[in-house]
Design a protein around this motif. Structure first.
Motif, short mmCIF file in Angstrom:
data_model
loop_
_atom_site.label_atom_id
_atom_site.label_comp_id
_atom_site.label_asym_id
_atom_site.label_seq_id
_atom_site.Cartn_x
_atom_site.Cartn_y
_atom_site.Cartn_z
N GLN A 238 6.58 12.02 -11.89
CA GLN A 238 5.70 11.45 -10.87
C GLN A 238 6.47 10.52 -9.94
O GLN A 238 6.30 10.58 -8.72
N ARG A 239 7.34 9.67 -10.51
CA ARG A 239 8.16 8.79 -9.66
C ARG A 239 9.07 9.62 -8.75
O ARG A 239 9.24 9.31 -7.58
N ASP B 289 6.97 11.21 -6.00
CA ASP B 289 6.58 10.17 -5.04
C ASP B 289 7.75 9.79 -4.15
O ASP B 289 7.60 9.62 -2.94
N GLY B 290 8.95 9.66 -4.75
CA GLY B 290 10.13 9.30 -3.99
C GLY B 290 10.59 10.38 -3.02
O GLY B 290 11.22 10.10 -2.00
N GLU C 213 16.34 9.88 -15.37
CA GLU C 213 15.28 9.38 -16.26
C GLU C 213 14.87 10.44 -17.29
O GLU C 213 14.63 10.12 -18.46
#
Length: 163
Positions: free
Chosen positions: A59-60, A63-64, A90
């Motif tokens: 998700q990060r 979004d990025g 990650e």
């Protein structure tokens, strides 16, 4: 009558397929907070923390990567790629924390190192300081012995890039 039974059987099969897909999707993509985490734990068992970490990392990353064009292709490309590489870091760190396969853990360690180097190169190309980098290995990465060279199984070695 036969057509009616065939349609009912088809409907039952469709419901079963949808239920299986929902279960698999839940194990792979459930939101890692609140009530869904407890459901995830029940459905995914011991894998729930790994699934939650990967879901959050994805998700990060997404979004990025979802940027508004700035008019500078190089900046837009590097912004999206830095987010993509950070997501890979990650996810690799989650493998290092939760994975058991030594070969995959070593590959994950390489991913962390290589993606950090590429993030640094992109930041330098943009004229940024490297001190900004948030991509650093966590304790799980540091706990592995340094890898000089991997010896892949024969089936993997034939597809591995030559150096």
């Amino acid at each position: 009558m036969t057509r009616h039974l065939t349609m009912r059987a088809g409907s039952a099969l469709l419901v079963t397929v949808v239920a299986v897909i929902a279960f698999v999707a839940g194990c792979q993509w459930s939101h890692p907070s609140g009530h869904l985490l407890s459901i995830m734990s029940e459905l995914c068992g011991d894998e729930a923390p790994f699934v939650a970490e990967n879901r959050a990392a994805m998700q990060r990353m997404m979004d990025g990567m979802a940027i508004e064009p700035s008019g500078d292709v190089d900046r837009d490309f590097s912004t999206m790629m830095i987010a993509h590489h950070q997501g890979a870091i990650e996810m690799a760190q989650a493998e290092l924390r939760h994975g058991r396969n030594e070969l995959l853990r070593r590959i994950a360690q390489e991913i962390v190192v290589e993606q950090q180097q590429e993030i640094a190169a992109m930041r330098l190309a943009r004229g940024e300081s490297l001190a900004r980098s948030t991509a650093s290995p966590d304790r799980a990465v540091q706990s592995l012995a340094p890898v000089k060279a991997l010896s892949y199984p024969t089936t993997v070695a034939s597809t591995a890039p030559r150096q």
